[in-house]
Scaffold this active site. Structure first.
Site, PDB file in Angstrom:
ATOM      1  N   GLU A  97      -9.912   3.018  -4.769  1.00  0.00           N
ATOM      2  CA  GLU A  97      -9.399   4.380  -4.430  1.00  0.00           C
ATOM      3  C   GLU A  97      -8.361   4.823  -5.348  1.00  0.00           C
ATOM      4  O   GLU A  97      -7.236   5.243  -4.585  1.00  0.00           O
ATOM      5  CB  GLU A  97      -9.114   4.486  -2.972  1.00  0.00           C
ATOM      6  CG  GLU A  97     -10.514   3.986  -1.871  1.00  0.00           C
ATOM      7  CD  GLU A  97     -10.207   4.067  -0.566  1.00  0.00           C
ATOM      8  OE1 GLU A  97     -10.984   4.430   0.189  1.00  0.00           O
ATOM      9  OE2 GLU A  97      -9.122   3.583  -0.176  1.00  0.00           O
ATOM     10  N   ASP A 142       0.944  -0.969   0.051  1.00  0.00           N
ATOM     11  CA  ASP A 142      -0.008   0.023   0.003  1.00  0.00           C
ATOM     12  C   ASP A 142       1.064   1.331  -0.002  1.00  0.00           C
ATOM     13  O   ASP A 142       2.143   1.216  -0.157  1.00  0.00           O
ATOM     14  CB  ASP A 142      -1.129   0.040   1.402  1.00  0.00           C
ATOM     15  CG  ASP A 142      -2.213   0.603   0.845  1.00  0.00           C
ATOM     16  OD1 ASP A 142      -2.217   1.926   0.431  1.00  0.00           O
ATOM     17  OD2 ASP A 142      -3.250  -0.147   1.145  1.00  0.00           O
ATOM     18  N   HIS A 172      -2.916   3.215  -4.541  1.00  0.00           N
ATOM     19  CA  HIS A 172      -2.406   2.662  -3.065  1.00  0.00           C
ATOM     20  C   HIS A 172      -0.976   2.264  -3.592  1.00  0.00           C
ATOM     21  O   HIS A 172      -0.604   1.210  -3.086  1.00  0.00           O
ATOM     22  CB  HIS A 172      -3.273   1.710  -2.629  1.00  0.00           C
ATOM     23  CG  HIS A 172      -4.636   2.083  -1.706  1.00  0.00           C
ATOM     24  ND1 HIS A 172      -4.609   2.963  -0.922  1.00  0.00           N
ATOM     25  CD2 HIS A 172      -5.735   2.200  -2.419  1.00  0.00           C
ATOM     26  CE1 HIS A 172      -5.619   3.080  -0.267  1.00  0.00           C
ATOM     27  NE2 HIS A 172      -6.570   3.038  -1.491  1.00  0.00           N
TER      28      HIS A 172
HETATM   29  C1  ACM Z   1     -11.221  -0.336   0.883  1.00  0.00           C
HETATM   30  O1  ACM Z   1     -11.607  -0.479   1.983  1.00  0.00           O
HETATM   31  N1  ACM Z   1     -10.345   0.780   0.600  1.00  0.00           N
HETATM   32  C2  ACM Z   1     -11.167  -1.714  -0.125  1.00  0.00           C
END
Ligand code: ACM
Ligand code: ZN
Length: 566
Positions: free
Chosen positions: A328, A195, A264
């Site tokens: 995201e 991440d 991420h």
């Molecule tokens: C997430 O909680 N961003 C998958």
């Protein structure tokens, strides 16, 4: 003194009569499909194990381990001609299903595969004294009640997600959690290994991913948008990962690794700045939230990197499914990047159906990664954002923003794993007394709500066949140590195991709470911390927190307060 004597006498009576009324000695989580309880019992100390023909070698190993373990905890060697455990292969049973039939003559255990035998053994263990989870001889009433159990799972995929990126989870803790998953008959460990805040997988081909990407120069304190300035990090070597994969497989658990792309990915971009759109050096992220430093799909070299790293990943993790994240991913850097815009023009992408051309560019990334994995016989899972725009056939969608992503995916013919945050994000607060709980993500998700999740709710008729299963997720931003992690995990994972395993009409929260009493003995025997608010206690044992006002919490110097308040 008198009352102690009375307690001793009472427990002797309870033990002496244990063979007559077994109804209280059976509390198994997750609750078996069907169970009938008789009056006799089987004395297991010294009982031999008879292993039937054609049982898979991995299951024979597990049976032998259990047999040896019983000799250790009962302190009694095997006696020939004593009532025995008889294990039989029954290929008519469904995958992971098992039956147990216990009388005073012994126990007959049938299953069709490794997991079936493993789960039968777990149910046997839960019917024995919790000392069975220890490693030393113990004087207990080593009997199994006369029961008939027929059992098997509702869902094939019963997952837990661990986030080792935001805070590194030591390998020993991962082993411990694998053991706990087996107790709960859970079979998929979705491991979030990369991440913005840290890359945790050793790569031989891209060594800077761990030389640089595994370390950050600080960690956000609470949600205050300031970091503590303390260098933090860690990673797993490939040897460590392979050993964990093997250990999990012997316990019926497949590890589904996740490399989160194209968003991420700041830790990767910090390691190799050319992976980003600007090529500028960035730092491994210290704050939580979402970063705009994402992979650049305008450059062909980004896909060469992805092929290289995914090939290494597949070599370590044999899982049929590889999780590619997809959640995201901000699109600002792509909007401003000449190479990304050239790629958009070359592919003829444009704004359509409420999604921008950049959303379709993310679809392009997903499809290319999917092809890399499919070419090696693997399949992709992605968070529900991968649905936005167009998703290629064969992908599996993990529904996290509530259930709507899952419902939409099913409507389009995709397989799904349901993991709605409203029921399955076990990193949320579990009590309303936030000032006494360790700091964490702001929502409220008590055990009862986790237990109450019904995966068929809102799913159209015939849609259930697309639900491979369910998963609970433990995000790691606010889990700086294993004490916090376990506090968040338990008892909610126990509740979740019944969502994953039990038929809808076999769930009962009252019965679950009764069974949970015995389960807490197992937590203790396995050395797990757990949240005890169901027993009237908020916060961690031994770490009582002073009540603080919101103003105080917002202005605390977090370097000076006990670690519990971090
Ligand atoms: C997430 O909680 N961003 C998958
Ligand atoms: Zn770009």
């Amino acid at each position: 003194m008198k009352s102690i004597q009375l307690i001793v006498i009472a427990s002797v009576i309870a033990i002496a009569s244990a063979c007559k009324d077994n109804s209280e000695s059976v509390s198994i989580i997750p609750e078996p499909d069907s169970i009938s309880i008789g009056k006799d019992c089987f004395k297991v100390a010294g009982a031999p194990s008879i292993v039937g023909e054609n049982i898979p070698a991995s299951a024979v190993e597990a049976i032998k381990d259990f047999s040896n373990h019983l000799q250790t905890v009962t302190g009694k060697p095997i006696r020939k001609n004593a009532p025995a455990f008889s294990y039989k292969l029954d290929e008519k049973l469904a995958p992971e299903a098992y039956t147990i039939e216990i009388s005073k003559k012994g126990a007959i255990i049938s299953a069709a595969d490794l997991n079936g035998f493993l789960y039968a053994i777990q149910s046997l263990k839960q019917m024995l004294p919790t000392a069975v989870y220890g490693n030393t001889a113990s004087k207990e009433n080593w009997i199994l009640p006369a029961v008939r159990i027929q059992d098997g799972p509702r869902f094939a995929y019963r997952g837990l997600m661990l986030d080792s990126s935001r805070h590194f989870i030591p390998a020993e803790e991962v082993y411990k959690i694998i053991d706990l998953m087996l107790v709960h008959k859970m079979n998929r460990l979705h491991w979030h290994l990369t991440d913005d805040q840290g890359w945790r997988i050793e790569s031989k081909k891209y060594p800077r991913l761990t030389e640089i990407g595994a370390w950050r120069n600080g960690t956000e304190i609470q949600r205050r948008k300031v970091a503590d300035g303390i260098r933090y990090g860690g990673f797993y070597t490939q040897d460590q990962l392979r050993a964990i994969v093997k250990y999990a497989a012997a316990r019926g658990i497949t590890i589904v690794p996740e490399i989160d792309i194209p968003g991420h990915t700041t830790a990767a971009v910090a390691s190799y700045p050319e992976l980003g759109c600007s090529g500028k050096q960035v730092e491994v992220r210290q704050l939580w939230g979402i970063s705009e430093d994402v992979l650049c799909p305008g450059k062909e070299s980004t896909f060469e990197f992805l092929e290289g790293i995914l090939t290494e990943l597949m070599d370590i993790f044999p899982s049929e499914y590889i999780h590619i994240g997809g959640d995201e991913c901000p699109k600002q850097s792509w909007e401003n990047c000449p190479r990304c815009q050239a790629r958009i023009r070359q592919l003829g992408l444009r704004d359509k159906d409420g999604f921008s051309a950049e959303h379709y560019l993310q679809n392009y990334v997903t499809a290319r990664v999917q092809k890399i994995l499919n070419d090696h016989g693997r399949k992709i899972i992605g968070w529900d954002e991968i649905l936005e725009g167009e998703l290629a056939k064969g992908a599996t969608v993990m529904s996290w923003r509530g259930t709507k992503g899952g419902i939409e995916a099913i409507g389009k013919g995709f397989d799904v794993i349901m993991s709605p945050n409203t029921y399955c994000y076990i990193n949320y607060f579990q009590t309303k007394e936030r000032d006494k709980e360790p700091r964490r993500n702001g929502r409220y998700l008590p055990v009862e709500q986790v237990y109450g999740y019904e995966p068929s709710d809102g799913i159209p008729e015939n849609g259930m066949e697309h639900i491979l299963g369910v998963q609970c997720n433990l995000w790691g931003e606010f889990l700086p140590n294993t004490t916090h992690l376990e506090y968040q995990l338990l008892p909610r994972m126990s509740a979740f195991s019944e969502v994953a395993w039990c038929r809808k009409d076999n769930k009962d929260y009252g019965r679950f709470l009764t069974s949970l009493e015995h389960m807490t003995g197992i937590y203790k025997a396995l050395d797990f911390v757990y949240c005890r608010y169901l027993w009237g206690y908020v916060g961690l044992p031994g770490h009582e927190l002073p009540a603080r006002s919101k103003e105080e919490l917002d202005t605390l110097d977090y370097h000076k307060v006990p670690y519990m308040e971090y």
